[in-house]
Design an enzyme around this catalytic site. Structure first.
Site, PDB file in Angstrom:
ATOM      1  N   THR A 373       0.974  -1.085   0.119  1.00 45.38           N
ATOM      2  CA  THR A 373       0.078   0.145   0.081  1.00 45.38           C
ATOM      3  C   THR A 373       0.965   1.224  -0.065  1.00 45.38           C
ATOM      4  O   THR A 373       2.072   1.221   0.477  1.00 45.38           O
ATOM      5  CB  THR A 373      -0.857   0.032   1.370  1.00 45.38           C
ATOM      6  OG1 THR A 373      -1.472  -1.216   1.226  1.00 45.38           O
ATOM      7  CG2 THR A 373      -1.955   1.259   1.178  1.00 45.38           C
ATOM      8  N   SER A 445      -8.569  -1.153   5.802  1.00 47.95           N
ATOM      9  CA  SER A 445      -8.162  -0.154   6.904  1.00 47.95           C
ATOM     10  C   SER A 445      -7.588   1.102   6.484  1.00 47.95           C
ATOM     11  O   SER A 445      -7.126   1.883   7.410  1.00 47.95           O
ATOM     12  CB  SER A 445      -6.976  -0.799   7.861  1.00 47.95           C
ATOM     13  OG  SER A 445      -7.522  -2.079   8.284  1.00 47.95           O
ATOM     14  N   GLY A 465       0.452  -0.150   5.723  1.00 46.48           N
ATOM     15  CA  GLY A 465       0.714  -1.004   6.849  1.00 46.48           C
ATOM     16  C   GLY A 465      -0.480  -1.899   7.317  1.00 46.48           C
ATOM     17  O   GLY A 465      -0.627  -2.196   8.613  1.00 46.48           O
ATOM     18  N   GLY A 466      -1.568  -2.253   6.387  1.00 50.13           N
ATOM     19  CA  GLY A 466      -2.710  -3.093   6.770  1.00 50.13           C
ATOM     20  C   GLY A 466      -3.341  -2.325   8.031  1.00 50.13           C
ATOM     21  O   GLY A 466      -3.563  -1.046   8.119  1.00 50.13           O
TER      22      GLY A 466
HETATM   23  O1  DON Z   1      -7.139  -2.213   2.469  1.00 51.42           O
HETATM   24  C1  DON Z   1      -6.315  -2.438   3.376  1.00 51.42           C
HETATM   25  O2  DON Z   1      -6.785  -2.469   4.599  1.00 51.42           O
HETATM   26  C2  DON Z   1      -5.226  -3.364   2.962  1.00 51.42           C
HETATM   27  N1  DON Z   1      -5.273  -3.852   1.724  1.00 51.42           N
HETATM   28  C3  DON Z   1      -4.135  -2.472   3.233  1.00 51.42           C
HETATM   29  C4  DON Z   1      -2.780  -3.282   2.901  1.00 51.42           C
HETATM   30  C5  DON Z   1      -1.634  -2.700   3.292  1.00 51.42           C
HETATM   31  O3  DON Z   1      -1.559  -1.625   3.975  1.00 51.42           O
HETATM   32  C6  DON Z   1      -0.120  -3.309   3.117  1.00 51.42           C
HETATM   33  N2  DON Z   1       0.752  -2.695   3.561  1.00 51.42           N
HETATM   34  N3  DON Z   1       1.252  -1.671   3.069  1.00 51.42           N
END
Ligand code: DON
Length: 565
Positions: A373, A445, A465-466
């Site tokens: 992300t 998120s 960061g999820g």
């Molecule tokens: O939308 C979300 O919450 C996830 N797909 C976000 C994933 C993420 O931030 C991965 N790391 N950077």
């Protein structure tokens, strides 16, 4: 004196120097506009557009497209995201939802094999791919709110893809960590691996000619080739070849949407942020509503009592996230109740000031890596602002590349709760509200947020960061708004993370030992984390009438460098 025998004071001084240099490199100050992105070339692409007379939306789209070229593990045309746009002359914010959507063939139990969740299928290969939203979303942003043409805002990314760019630290690490999976896909191997099969290293030049061709089409024709034309056909073929069921007709039915942003107050500040299908804005607003009556300033930034209250509020909010949040076009998310003063008061009553409660006390972690992300924060000279978070989910998404198109397809289907209680790639559990269904958007998120004060933009922030997106964005906002830190200090300050399940408080190394000991004594199960989220933020100091300073900060955790003029 030998290095090994350096005094603790010398160590402290060295650490302080490292932090200061880190900050100086990553921050940028100006009096007109500023861009914070996770890669210096993406911040620069945004700045180029601002200098050329583009507004914050033009610059944000340019920076997003450039990030897709130079950090393709984080985002790209095969992904999707969310954008909050604040227009100063209207005094109004808008939210764009260009989240990926499940194909028509998707159904609740599509990842269940012999009664068990097959998490491999939701994370890698064709079945993991949601209908990409990025081309539609960026086009909508420019046509509705931009001041330049698609061709103009695509130009910096196109130039990077065509001429090539040096691989930098973050991408080099991602290529090294994912070499095997990249090698298994002919398109991804052709882009990211050298002829000897080794990944490109830091400093190597990478050219993205297939992507340049796709960007050229986007510049000239907008999103239509990605949803109805030749590129759509190729996406279908690529997904099917890797076991997926997404069709051209799924692509043809995709629409980016405008939604009313979620607005919430905190003291004199007003936050505009992302509503469902992201849980980001709602969860941030829930935590703020619980924390607001406490005198956090008195407790002190990163004091053990502040971090304890924050962790307990996060546990409560993430338990609601797991139970109630989902695509609002499919489920009724009870936001009014979750954000009501009564709900916040009930959470406060439950929180013990001396003990961490078991997660079960709030309703019913491993954070993932910070790699799929990206976030862009922009403020322009006229006081317009954009917060945009965009993603392919985990690093290089589904690991499916579209042949000859340079496009990396997302694995955002894994953001659904594929079976109640089964954790996704980020350790998040969910429920029926976020179960898989045809044409549904998985819960996110992502938390693009704009903070207003007295009707003017004060700050723009968001993260990757999820689930750590939520906690890292929230702590950065509180650091500026509540603890009156500069944006550099606010972004750099050590962070914590709790997401209710699993029962674990992630703590960055910079949280002092006495604070960690105190949290442990209260019953928190601490786990050290090297980095919690990666925040890109811009702060505006002063007013548009008087002297005005814009300060952008790219999170050193991901190696970004901001730009301003
Ligand atoms: O939308 C979300 O919450 C996830 N797909 C976000 C994933 C993420 O931030 C991965 N790391 N950077």
């Amino acid at each position: 004196m030998s290095r090994l025998r350096a005094t603790p004071l010398a160590c402290v001084v060295t650490l302080a120097c490292v932090l200061i240099c880190w900050q100086a490199r990553a921050a940028a100050t100006g009096s007109h506009g500023a861009v914070a992105a996770e890669h210096r070339l993406a911040s620069r692409a945004g700045l180029e557009i601002l200098r050329a007379g583009g507004n914050a939306v033009d610059a944000a789209v340019a920076a997003v497209l450039a990030t897709g070229v130079v950090n393709p593990s984080s985002s790209g045309l095969g992904g999707g995201g969310f954008m909050i746009v604040y227009l100063a002359d209207e005094g109004r914010a808008h939210a764009i939802d260009y989240r990926e959507r499940a194909p028509a063939s998707a159904h609740r139990d599509m990842y269940i094999r012999d009664g068990k969740a097959d998490t491999k299928a939701s994370r890698r290969g064709g079945l993991a791919v949601g209908i990409p939203g990025e081309p539609a979303g960026l086009e909508l942003a420019i046509t509705q709110f931009g001041s330049l043409t698609l061709e103009e805002v695509t130009a910096p990314a196109l130039q990077l893809a065509t001429e090539g760019f040096p691989v930098e630290g973050h991408l080099a690490k991602q290529l090294e960590a994912n070499t095997e999976a990249l090698a298994a896909d002919a398109e991804l191997a052709a882009i990211f691996l050298r002829e000897d099969g080794r990944p490109y290293r830091e400093g190597d030049k990478l050219q993205r000619l297939h992507l340049a061709d796709s960007l050229q089409k986007f510049a000239k024709k907008g999103s239509s080739p990605f949803y109805a034309g030749a590129i759509a056909e190729d996406i279908e073929t690529a997904v099917r070849a890797r076991g997926g069921t997404l069709t051209r007709s799924d692509l043809g039915s995709y629409k980016a949407l405008q939604r009313p942003p979620l607005a919430t107050g905190y003291g004199d500040w007003r936050l505009v942020t992302m509503p469902p299908p992201s849980s980001g804005g709602g969860t941030i607003a829930q935590v703020l509503s619980v924390l607001e009556p406490y005198d956090l300033g008195e407790l002190g930034q990163n004091s053990s009592t502040y971090l304890h209250l924050l962790a307990e509020s996060l546990k409560a909010a993430f338990s609601d996230r797991a139970k109630f949040y989902g695509d609002p076009d499919f489920v009724d998310v009870p936001l009014a109740r979750l954000l009501s003063p009564g709900h916040a008061a009930a959470v406060r009553t439950r929180i013990s000031s001396v003990r961490a409660l078991p997660s079960a006390a709030y309703g019913n972690v491993d954070g993932g890596s910070d790699s799929g992300t990206t976030h862009i924060s922009v403020v322009d000279k006229d006081g317009n602002a954009v917060a945009c978070t965009t993603s392919v989910n985990t690093a290089f998404g589904s690991m499916v590349g579209v042949p000859n198109r340079g496009i990396v397809l997302n694995n955002t289907m894994d953001d659904f709760s594929i079976q109640p209680g089964v954790a996704n790639a980020f350790g998040l559990v969910g429920n029926e509200a976020n179960s898989v269904a045809a044409a549904k958007r998985p819960l996110s998120s992502m938390s693009p947020t704009i903070v207003l004060s007295k009707g003017q933009v004060r700050m723009v922030a968001g993260a990757s960061g999820g689930p750590m997106i939520i906690t890292s964005t929230l702590q950065t906002l509180l650091n500026v708004v509540e603890f009156e830190m500069s944006v550099e200090d606010a972004v750099t300050a050590p962070r914590i993370h709790h997401q209710w399940m699993p029962e674990m408080l992630a703590v960055e190394g910079g949280i002092p030992e006495p604070v960690r000991d105190s949290l442990t004594r209260r019953g928190h199960r601490l786990r050290p984390f090297s980095a919690i989220g990666s925040v890109q933020a811009v702060e505006v100091i002063g007013s548009s009438g008087g002297k005005r300073t814009v300060r952008a900060m790219s999170d050193p955790r991901k190696g970004g460098v901001a730009a301003a003029y």
